[in-house]
Design a protein around this motif. Structure first.
Motif, PDB file in Angstrom:
ATOM      1  N   HIS A 227    -125.859 -11.507   0.250  1.00  0.00           N
ATOM      2  CA  HIS A 227    -126.846 -11.369   1.322  1.00  0.00           C
ATOM      3  C   HIS A 227    -126.818  -9.936   1.860  1.00  0.00           C
ATOM      4  O   HIS A 227    -126.130  -9.660   2.842  1.00  0.00           O
ATOM      5  CB  HIS A 227    -126.557 -12.377   2.439  1.00  0.00           C
TER       6      HIS A 227
ATOM      7  N   SER B 171    -133.796 -10.115  14.346  1.00  0.00           N
ATOM      8  CA  SER B 171    -133.481  -9.851  12.934  1.00  0.00           C
ATOM      9  C   SER B 171    -132.309  -8.877  12.813  1.00  0.00           C
ATOM     10  O   SER B 171    -131.507  -8.974  11.875  1.00  0.00           O
ATOM     11  CB  SER B 171    -134.701  -9.330  12.184  1.00  0.00           C
TER      12      SER B 171
ATOM     13  N   LEU C  41    -129.172 -10.912  13.494  1.00  0.00           N
ATOM     14  CA  LEU C  41    -128.878 -11.760  12.342  1.00  0.00           C
ATOM     15  C   LEU C  41    -128.229 -10.929  11.236  1.00  0.00           C
ATOM     16  O   LEU C  41    -127.234 -11.356  10.639  1.00  0.00           O
ATOM     17  CB  LEU C  41    -130.159 -12.430  11.843  1.00  0.00           C
TER      18      LEU C  41
ATOM     19  N   GLN D 116    -124.553 -11.386   9.693  1.00  0.00           N
ATOM     20  CA  GLN D 116    -124.436 -11.582   8.251  1.00  0.00           C
ATOM     21  C   GLN D 116    -123.508 -10.546   7.637  1.00  0.00           C
ATOM     22  O   GLN D 116    -122.671 -10.872   6.794  1.00  0.00           O
ATOM     23  CB  GLN D 116    -125.819 -11.513   7.590  1.00  0.00           C
TER      24      GLN D 116
ATOM     25  N   GLU E 135    -124.593 -17.909   4.016  1.00  0.00           N
ATOM     26  CA  GLU E 135    -125.775 -17.324   4.647  1.00  0.00           C
ATOM     27  C   GLU E 135    -125.752 -17.667   6.124  1.00  0.00           C
ATOM     28  O   GLU E 135    -125.503 -18.808   6.503  1.00  0.00           O
ATOM     29  CB  GLU E 135    -127.045 -17.886   4.018  1.00  0.00           C
TER      30      GLU E 135
ATOM     31  N   ARG F  55    -127.715 -18.152   9.626  1.00  0.00           N
ATOM     32  CA  ARG F  55    -129.064 -18.460  10.127  1.00  0.00           C
ATOM     33  C   ARG F  55    -128.990 -18.778  11.609  1.00  0.00           C
ATOM     34  O   ARG F  55    -128.017 -19.367  12.082  1.00  0.00           O
ATOM     35  CB  ARG F  55    -129.638 -19.696   9.419  1.00  0.00           C
TER      36      ARG F  55
ATOM     37  N   ALA G 175    -130.343 -21.124  14.543  1.00  0.00           N
ATOM     38  CA  ALA G 175    -130.875 -22.486  14.583  1.00  0.00           C
ATOM     39  C   ALA G 175    -130.847 -23.001  16.014  1.00  0.00           C
ATOM     40  O   ALA G 175    -130.026 -22.571  16.822  1.00  0.00           O
ATOM     41  CB  ALA G 175    -130.041 -23.395  13.689  1.00  0.00           C
TER      42      ALA G 175
ATOM     43  N   VAL H  51    -123.904 -22.456   4.494  1.00  0.00           N
ATOM     44  CA  VAL H  51    -124.749 -21.922   5.555  1.00  0.00           C
ATOM     45  C   VAL H  51    -123.980 -21.980   6.875  1.00  0.00           C
ATOM     46  O   VAL H  51    -123.357 -22.991   7.188  1.00  0.00           O
ATOM     47  CB  VAL H  51    -126.065 -22.730   5.692  1.00  0.00           C
TER      48      VAL H  51
ATOM     49  N   ASN I  29    -124.826 -21.887  10.741  1.00  0.00           N
ATOM     50  CA  ASN I  29    -125.884 -21.950  11.741  1.00  0.00           C
ATOM     51  C   ASN I  29    -125.327 -21.511  13.087  1.00  0.00           C
ATOM     52  O   ASN I  29    -124.256 -21.975  13.501  1.00  0.00           O
ATOM     53  CB  ASN I  29    -126.426 -23.377  11.875  1.00  0.00           C
TER      54      ASN I  29
END
Length: 80
Positions: free
Chosen positions: A7, A34, A37, A41, A58, A60, A62, A76, A78
């Motif tokens: 990623h 963004s 995030l 990441q 990854e 994300r 949420a 993932v 969250n």
């Protein structure tokens, strides 16, 4: 892109000190969603690399229940 894997982020070229300095409230509060995030990441990417993993989960954003700030499953992470 799949959940667990590679990623890339806009912060891949920063040193660890530069990356972690971005978590200071004076800097972090000015970042867009963004950018935040990507920052999270990149931190997860580096943690996975340090552990010798080939990829990373990854990250994300949420909408999670009020009593939950984050969770992880199936590659993932969250974050509320």
């Amino acid at each position: 892109m799949g959940a667990y894997g590679v990623h890339p982020t806009r912060y891949g070229n920063l040193s660890n000190d530069q990356l972690y300095a971005m978590f200071r409230e004076s800097t972090y509060s000015k970042l867009g969603e963004s950018e935040k995030l990507d920052l999270l990441q990149e931190t997860v990417n580096r943690d996975a690399l340090e552990k010798g993993e080939i990829g990373s989960p990854e990250v994300r954003f949420a909408d999670l229940p009020a009593n939950e700030s984050g969770n992880a499953a199936n590659g993932v992470i969250n974050v509320n």
